[in-house]
Design a protein around this motif. Sequence first.
Motif, mmCIF file in Angstrom:
data_model
loop_
_atom_site.group_PDB
_atom_site.id
_atom_site.type_symbol
_atom_site.label_atom_id
_atom_site.label_comp_id
_atom_site.label_asym_id
_atom_site.label_seq_id
_atom_site.Cartn_x
_atom_site.Cartn_y
_atom_site.Cartn_z
ATOM 1 N N GLY A 30 7.411 13.438 -20.604
ATOM 2 C CA GLY A 30 6.626 12.223 -20.872
ATOM 3 C C GLY A 30 5.596 11.935 -19.788
ATOM 4 N N LEU A 31 4.902 10.810 -19.964
ATOM 5 C CA LEU A 31 3.799 10.429 -19.072
ATOM 6 C C LEU A 31 4.092 9.107 -18.362
ATOM 7 C CD1 LEU A 31 0.764 11.094 -21.470
ATOM 8 C CD2 LEU A 31 1.812 12.674 -19.815
ATOM 9 N N VAL A 32 3.993 9.116 -17.033
ATOM 10 C CA VAL A 32 4.249 7.910 -16.236
ATOM 11 C C VAL A 32 3.077 7.666 -15.279
ATOM 12 C CG1 VAL A 32 5.762 6.838 -14.512
ATOM 13 C CG2 VAL A 32 6.755 8.329 -16.270
ATOM 14 N N ALA A 33 2.515 6.455 -15.326
ATOM 15 C CA ALA A 33 1.484 6.086 -14.338
ATOM 16 C C ALA A 33 2.189 5.515 -13.115
ATOM 17 C CB ALA A 33 0.525 5.068 -14.932
ATOM 18 N N PHE A 34 1.666 5.832 -11.946
ATOM 19 C CA PHE A 34 2.307 5.393 -10.701
ATOM 20 C C PHE A 34 1.264 5.149 -9.621
ATOM 21 C CE2 PHE A 34 1.769 9.423 -8.425
ATOM 22 C CZ PHE A 34 1.585 10.320 -9.467
ATOM 23 N N PRO A 35 1.578 4.253 -8.667
ATOM 24 C CA PRO A 35 0.612 3.992 -7.607
ATOM 25 C C PRO A 35 0.646 5.089 -6.546
ATOM 26 C CG PRO A 35 2.588 2.682 -7.257
ATOM 27 C CD PRO A 35 2.788 3.416 -8.555
ATOM 28 N N THR A 36 -0.515 5.392 -5.984
ATOM 29 C CA THR A 36 -0.584 6.194 -4.764
ATOM 30 C C THR A 36 -1.368 5.323 -3.776
ATOM 31 O OG1 THR A 36 -2.733 7.302 -4.998
ATOM 32 C CG2 THR A 36 -0.888 8.261 -6.229
ATOM 33 N N GLU A 37 -1.596 5.808 -2.581
ATOM 34 C CA GLU A 37 -2.364 5.012 -1.622
ATOM 35 C C GLU A 37 -3.844 4.914 -1.994
ATOM 36 O OE1 GLU A 37 -1.758 8.119 -1.500
ATOM 37 O OE2 GLU A 37 -2.543 9.164 0.262
ATOM 38 N N THR A 38 -4.324 5.816 -2.882
ATOM 39 C CA THR A 38 -5.747 5.812 -3.245
ATOM 40 C C THR A 38 -5.981 4.991 -4.514
ATOM 41 O OG1 THR A 38 -5.435 7.884 -4.451
ATOM 42 C CG2 THR A 38 -6.237 8.042 -2.164
ATOM 43 N N VAL A 39 -5.530 5.539 -5.651
ATOM 44 C CA VAL A 39 -5.654 4.864 -6.952
ATOM 45 C C VAL A 39 -4.381 5.186 -7.728
ATOM 46 C CG1 VAL A 39 -8.181 5.117 -6.969
ATOM 47 C CG2 VAL A 39 -6.781 6.864 -8.089
ATOM 48 N N TYR A 40 -4.187 4.561 -8.890
ATOM 49 C CA TYR A 40 -3.037 4.916 -9.726
ATOM 50 C C TYR A 40 -3.282 6.280 -10.369
ATOM 51 C CZ TYR A 40 -0.287 0.619 -9.549
ATOM 52 O OH TYR A 40 0.528 -0.410 -9.138
ATOM 53 N N GLY A 41 -2.218 7.083 -10.437
ATOM 54 C CA GLY A 41 -2.295 8.375 -11.095
ATOM 55 C C GLY A 41 -1.515 8.329 -12.398
ATOM 56 N N LYS A 129 5.223 5.339 -0.974
ATOM 57 C CA LYS A 129 6.674 5.508 -1.184
ATOM 58 C C LYS A 129 7.039 5.664 -2.647
ATOM 59 C CE LYS A 129 8.249 3.679 3.124
ATOM 60 N NZ LYS A 129 8.137 2.456 3.910
ATOM 61 N N VAL A 130 6.335 4.947 -3.537
ATOM 62 C CA VAL A 130 6.661 5.032 -4.965
ATOM 63 C C VAL A 130 6.324 6.436 -5.493
ATOM 64 C CG1 VAL A 130 6.119 4.133 -7.265
ATOM 65 C CG2 VAL A 130 6.348 2.556 -5.323
ATOM 66 N N ALA A 131 5.141 6.923 -5.144
ATOM 67 C CA ALA A 131 4.727 8.258 -5.598
ATOM 68 C C ALA A 131 5.690 9.317 -5.066
ATOM 69 C CB ALA A 131 3.301 8.546 -5.131
ATOM 70 N N LEU A 132 6.013 9.238 -3.798
ATOM 71 C CA LEU A 132 6.892 10.249 -3.193
ATOM 72 C C LEU A 132 8.286 10.201 -3.805
ATOM 73 C CD1 LEU A 132 5.718 9.948 0.529
ATOM 74 C CD2 LEU A 132 5.305 11.872 -1.035
ATOM 75 N N ASP A 174 4.749 -0.303 -11.672
ATOM 76 C CA ASP A 174 3.842 -1.298 -11.101
ATOM 77 C C ASP A 174 4.247 -1.600 -9.663
ATOM 78 O OD1 ASP A 174 2.385 -3.483 -10.304
ATOM 79 O OD2 ASP A 174 2.903 -4.747 -12.028
ATOM 80 N N GLY A 175 3.504 -1.023 -8.727
ATOM 81 C CA GLY A 175 3.795 -1.240 -7.310
ATOM 82 C C GLY A 175 2.692 -2.046 -6.633
ATOM 83 N N GLY A 176 1.965 -2.849 -7.420
ATOM 84 C CA GLY A 176 0.900 -3.685 -6.843
ATOM 85 C C GLY A 176 -0.391 -2.912 -6.615
ATOM 86 N N SER A 177 -1.293 -3.511 -5.849
ATOM 87 C CA SER A 177 -2.609 -2.900 -5.603
ATOM 88 C C SER A 177 -2.486 -1.677 -4.715
ATOM 89 C CB SER A 177 -3.526 -3.873 -4.867
ATOM 90 O OG SER A 177 -3.820 -4.955 -5.676
ATOM 91 N N THR A 178 -3.359 -0.704 -4.948
ATOM 92 C CA THR A 178 -3.389 0.459 -4.053
ATOM 93 C C THR A 178 -4.125 0.068 -2.765
ATOM 94 O OG1 THR A 178 -5.442 1.293 -4.998
ATOM 95 C CG2 THR A 178 -3.390 2.046 -6.007
ATOM 96 N N ILE A 179 -3.984 0.892 -1.749
ATOM 97 C CA ILE A 179 -4.453 0.485 -0.421
ATOM 98 C C ILE A 179 -5.897 0.920 -0.161
ATOM 99 C CG2 ILE A 179 -3.962 0.709 2.071
ATOM 100 C CD1 ILE A 179 -1.042 1.630 0.541
ATOM 101 N N ILE A 180 -6.216 2.167 -0.479
ATOM 102 C CA ILE A 180 -7.536 2.707 -0.106
ATOM 103 C C ILE A 180 -8.599 2.379 -1.158
ATOM 104 C CG2 ILE A 180 -8.816 4.835 0.402
ATOM 105 C CD1 ILE A 180 -6.224 5.890 1.693
ATOM 106 N N GLY A 181 -8.260 2.548 -2.421
ATOM 107 C CA GLY A 181 -9.171 2.102 -3.480
ATOM 108 C C GLY A 181 -10.137 3.139 -4.007
#
Length: 353
Positions: A30-41, A129-132, A174-181
């Motif tokens: 399946g497909l899961v969107a997740f936050p990284t430090e840059t943008v959501y993947g 941390k969520v991505a890892l 949903d881990g909130g806003s990403t950091i770098i953007g």
Amino acid sequence: MKVTLVLKVDAEKPDEANIQTAAQIIQNGGLVAFPTETVYGLGADALNPGAVLSLFEAKKRPLDNPPIVHVSNAMDTHKLAKKVPKKAELLMKQFWPGPLTLVFKRSSIVPKVTVAGLDTIAIRMPNHKVALALIKQSGRPIAAPSANLAGKPSPTTAEHVYEDLNGRIDAILDGGSTIIGVESTVVDLSIDPPLILRPGGTTYEALKGVLSEIKLHPFVEAEEEVPLEKIKSPGMKHKHYAPRAEVVLVEGSIPTVITKIKELSDYYKQKGEKVGILATDETLTSYTADVVKSLGSRFNLPVVAKNLFSLLRDVDGENVDVIISEGVPSEGIGLAIMNRLRKSSGYHIIKTK
Ligand code: TXA
Ligand code: MG
């Protein structure tokens, strides 16, 4: 239509049950969107061709533009790449986990669809941390392009992902806003000297600090469409970061930029169009238009990077016909900001002196 689960997770201490649920979805193709430090993947099991194919479909992404493969352990690079050059080791040591993607010759375990038929693969270890946790828990490398519909600005919140992909994917962490953007910097290490294909969260200056010889692909600073024969990265030929509204970018010194933007704003208003302006803290009060927002201070470009995609979506959401944006200096992360703004304008750039 699928039912898209939204799973809240703390960015610092991700909830294990929700990570487990998301990891099982990945394991099941399946497909899961997740936050990284840059943008959501938008993630899928990189070694499952069916899952990766559905990733392209969900995003409406052209099949010739491969996603980045995300790992939770730098050692996994050795399984996915045929060869890891010494220079890559240096960069990985210095910048991983972090906003740096490295392109290698690929190994034979990687399905063709994951690399769009190329003999290379783009890999990164994200610093989130969520991505890892998701990658580790699923036990697979995760192929993940930005979690937006193809052509749209990249998502920096779970709400942006929901806006584009609700009903098309299985879950969003949903881990909130990403950091770098802005997205990671992409460096091609399958050639020597290494070549920066996309500027991003790891600056050119920082990369030069580690590798004495590293080149910028002309596309990185391009001010017009790059001819097809010069294209090195599949992502270069597709439309990008474009809101619904027309975008015009005005570059130059502050006083001349202000004058030009006022003039353009009047021009569009007279045509009966609704005008949005993306200013900076230093110039915000100079403008009157239907919507005027500040990207942040010109002297704090990391904040501008963090706000950029979100503001493009916000202003677009106000149903303006045209968005006129100021440019910023292309130093440090400014290089990535200007690359995204130029592309989002479709190279509709006005230079002032
Ligand atoms: O920060 C990021 O990089 C985000 C997060 C989710 O990690 N991901 C991201 O992925 O921006 P995407 O798919 O939107 O952009 C990947 C870029 C594209 O420009 C693509 O063409 C390029 O990497 N790319 C992927 N594989 C490549 C390869 N083998 N050779 C050259 N470029 C490649
Ligand atoms: Mg993208």
